[in-house]
Design a protein around this motif. Structure first.
Motif, PDB file in Angstrom:
ATOM      1  N   GLU A  48       0.855  -1.178   0.000  1.00 60.86           N
ATOM      2  CA  GLU A  48       0.000   0.000   0.000  1.00 60.86           C
ATOM      3  C   GLU A  48       0.894   1.232   0.000  1.00 60.86           C
ATOM      4  N   PRO A  49       0.532   2.292  -0.733  1.00 61.48           N
ATOM      5  CA  PRO A  49       1.374   3.494  -0.748  1.00 61.48           C
ATOM      6  C   PRO A  49       1.388   4.187   0.612  1.00 61.48           C
ATOM      7  N   VAL A  50       2.509   4.827   0.921  1.00 63.38           N
ATOM      8  CA  VAL A  50       2.714   5.558   2.166  1.00 63.38           C
ATOM      9  C   VAL A  50       2.721   7.039   1.832  1.00 63.38           C
ATOM     10  N   THR A  51       2.019   7.853   2.621  1.00 62.42           N
ATOM     11  CA  THR A  51       2.001   9.299   2.411  1.00 62.42           C
ATOM     12  C   THR A  51       3.054   9.942   3.307  1.00 62.42           C
ATOM     13  N   LEU A  52       3.905  10.771   2.718  1.00 60.64           N
ATOM     14  CA  LEU A  52       4.977  11.451   3.437  1.00 60.64           C
ATOM     15  C   LEU A  52       4.865  12.956   3.250  1.00 60.64           C
ATOM     16  N   ILE A  53       5.382  13.712   4.190  1.00 56.50           N
ATOM     17  CA  ILE A  53       5.510  15.159   4.060  1.00 56.50           C
ATOM     18  C   ILE A  53       6.997  15.453   3.980  1.00 56.50           C
ATOM     19  N   TYR A  65       9.223  18.477  -6.075  1.00 50.12           N
ATOM     20  CA  TYR A  65       8.370  18.516  -4.887  1.00 50.12           C
ATOM     21  C   TYR A  65       9.031  19.449  -3.888  1.00 50.12           C
ATOM     22  N   LEU A  66       8.301  20.466  -3.453  1.00 49.63           N
ATOM     23  CA  LEU A  66       8.828  21.466  -2.535  1.00 49.63           C
ATOM     24  C   LEU A  66       8.693  20.996  -1.091  1.00 49.63           C
ATOM     25  N   PRO A  67       9.454  21.616  -0.176  1.00 51.22           N
ATOM     26  CA  PRO A  67       9.301  21.268   1.240  1.00 51.22           C
ATOM     27  C   PRO A  67       7.850  21.471   1.678  1.00 51.22           C
ATOM     28  N   GLY A  68       7.330  20.530   2.442  1.00 51.21           N
ATOM     29  CA  GLY A  68       5.949  20.583   2.899  1.00 51.21           C
ATOM     30  C   GLY A  68       4.979  19.860   1.995  1.00 51.21           C
ATOM     31  N   ALA A  69       5.434  19.417   0.833  1.00 50.26           N
ATOM     32  CA  ALA A  69       4.554  18.708  -0.103  1.00 50.26           C
ATOM     33  C   ALA A  69       4.264  17.305   0.420  1.00 50.26           C
ATOM     34  N   LYS A  70       3.033  16.864   0.202  1.00 52.69           N
ATOM     35  CA  LYS A  70       2.659  15.497   0.560  1.00 52.69           C
ATOM     36  C   LYS A  70       2.769  14.637  -0.689  1.00 52.69           C
ATOM     37  N   ILE A  71       3.502  13.545  -0.585  1.00 54.75           N
ATOM     38  CA  ILE A  71       3.654  12.627  -1.703  1.00 54.75           C
ATOM     39  C   ILE A  71       3.328  11.217  -1.242  1.00 54.75           C
ATOM     40  N   ARG A  72       2.917  10.394  -2.199  1.00 57.06           N
ATOM     41  CA  ARG A  72       2.657   8.981  -1.921  1.00 57.06           C
ATOM     42  C   ARG A  72       3.749   8.173  -2.590  1.00 57.06           C
ATOM     43  N   VAL A  73       4.382   7.296  -1.820  1.00 57.68           N
ATOM     44  CA  VAL A  73       5.486   6.484  -2.309  1.00 57.68           C
ATOM     45  C   VAL A  73       5.330   5.052  -1.824  1.00 57.68           C
ATOM     46  N   SER A  74       6.138   4.163  -2.373  1.00 55.77           N
ATOM     47  CA  SER A  74       6.142   2.774  -1.918  1.00 55.77           C
ATOM     48  C   SER A  74       6.788   2.706  -0.534  1.00 55.77           C
ATOM     49  N   PRO A  75       6.461   1.692   0.262  1.00 56.86           N
ATOM     50  CA  PRO A  75       7.056   1.577   1.600  1.00 56.86           C
ATOM     51  C   PRO A  75       8.582   1.509   1.581  1.00 56.86           C
ATOM     52  N   ASP A  76       9.170   0.823   0.604  1.00 58.72           N
ATOM     53  CA  ASP A  76      10.629   0.736   0.530  1.00 58.72           C
ATOM     54  C   ASP A  76      11.253   2.093   0.244  1.00 58.72           C
ATOM     55  N   TYR A  77      10.633   2.848  -0.653  1.00 59.04           N
ATOM     56  CA  TYR A  77      11.152   4.177  -0.994  1.00 59.04           C
ATOM     57  C   TYR A  77      10.967   5.134   0.185  1.00 59.04           C
ATOM     58  N   ALA A  78       9.872   4.987   0.928  1.00 59.20           N
ATOM     59  CA  ALA A  78       9.645   5.817   2.115  1.00 59.20           C
ATOM     60  C   ALA A  78      10.745   5.578   3.143  1.00 59.20           C
ATOM     61  N   ARG A  79      11.124   4.330   3.330  1.00 61.32           N
ATOM     62  CA  ARG A  79      12.190   3.992   4.266  1.00 61.32           C
ATOM     63  C   ARG A  79      13.500   4.630   3.830  1.00 61.32           C
ATOM     64  N   SER A  80      13.772   4.617   2.537  1.00 64.13           N
ATOM     65  CA  SER A  80      14.990   5.225   2.010  1.00 64.13           C
ATOM     66  C   SER A  80      14.985   6.738   2.210  1.00 64.13           C
ATOM     67  N   LEU A  81      13.842   7.379   1.925  1.00 64.65           N
ATOM     68  CA  LEU A  81      13.754   8.832   2.093  1.00 64.65           C
ATOM     69  C   LEU A  81      13.882   9.236   3.563  1.00 64.65           C
ATOM     70  N   ARG A  82      13.315   8.437   4.479  1.00 68.24           N
ATOM     71  CA  ARG A  82      13.455   8.737   5.907  1.00 68.24           C
ATOM     72  C   ARG A  82      14.923   8.642   6.326  1.00 68.24           C
ATOM     73  N   GLY A  83      15.618   7.643   5.835  1.00 65.13           N
ATOM     74  CA  GLY A  83      17.019   7.462   6.169  1.00 65.13           C
ATOM     75  C   GLY A  83      17.907   8.584   5.649  1.00 65.13           C
ATOM     76  N   GLN A  84      17.524   9.194   4.549  1.00 62.13           N
ATOM     77  CA  GLN A  84      18.294  10.279   3.950  1.00 62.13           C
ATOM     78  C   GLN A  84      17.893  11.649   4.490  1.00 62.13           C
ATOM     79  N   GLY A  85      16.873  11.710   5.342  1.00 57.63           N
ATOM     80  CA  GLY A  85      16.472  12.968   5.964  1.00 57.63           C
ATOM     81  C   GLY A  85      15.526  13.819   5.144  1.00 57.63           C
ATOM     82  N   TYR A  86      14.809  13.247   4.176  1.00 62.24           N
ATOM     83  CA  TYR A  86      13.893  14.028   3.359  1.00 62.24           C
ATOM     84  C   TYR A  86      12.492  14.130   3.945  1.00 62.24           C
TER      85      TYR A  86
END
Length: 90
Positions: A48-53, A65-86
């Motif tokens: 299921e897609p994950v919504t991130l800010i 995508y600008l800061p504050g934008a809400k995007i929907r990504v795959s769970p694996d990509y969300a984990r990668s973006l969290r690890g990189q500080g986005y």
């Protein structure tokens, strides 16, 4: 200077007679059902897609995508973006 001695192969009869097949409405709805509007890599089977800010500017597949934008990504990509500080802390 070396040259390429090979020549182009003639097109096969099937390629010459191939016509563009229009996409049917059923095919479009099936494709939309399988791949919801997600940024980045496609979803895996059963994901299921994950919504991130976002906390920083991010460019994914040519879309900005600008800061504050809400995007929907795959769970694996969300984990990668969290690890990189986005991803913003909420």
């Amino acid at each position: 200077m070396a040259t390429n001695p090979t020549t182009r192969k003639p097109a096969t009869e099937a390629e010459e007679n191939a016509e563009a097949v229009p996409e049917t409405a059923e095919a479009r709805t099936e494709r939309a059902r399988r791949a919801p509007d997600v940024a980045g890599p496609p979803l895996g089977d059963g994901d299921e897609p994950v919504t991130l800010i976002l906390s920083h500017h991010l460019r994914i597949n040519g879309a900005d995508y600008l800061p504050g934008a809400k995007i929907r990504v795959s769970p694996d990509y969300a984990r990668s973006l969290r690890g990189q500080g986005y991803v913003a802390r909420t």
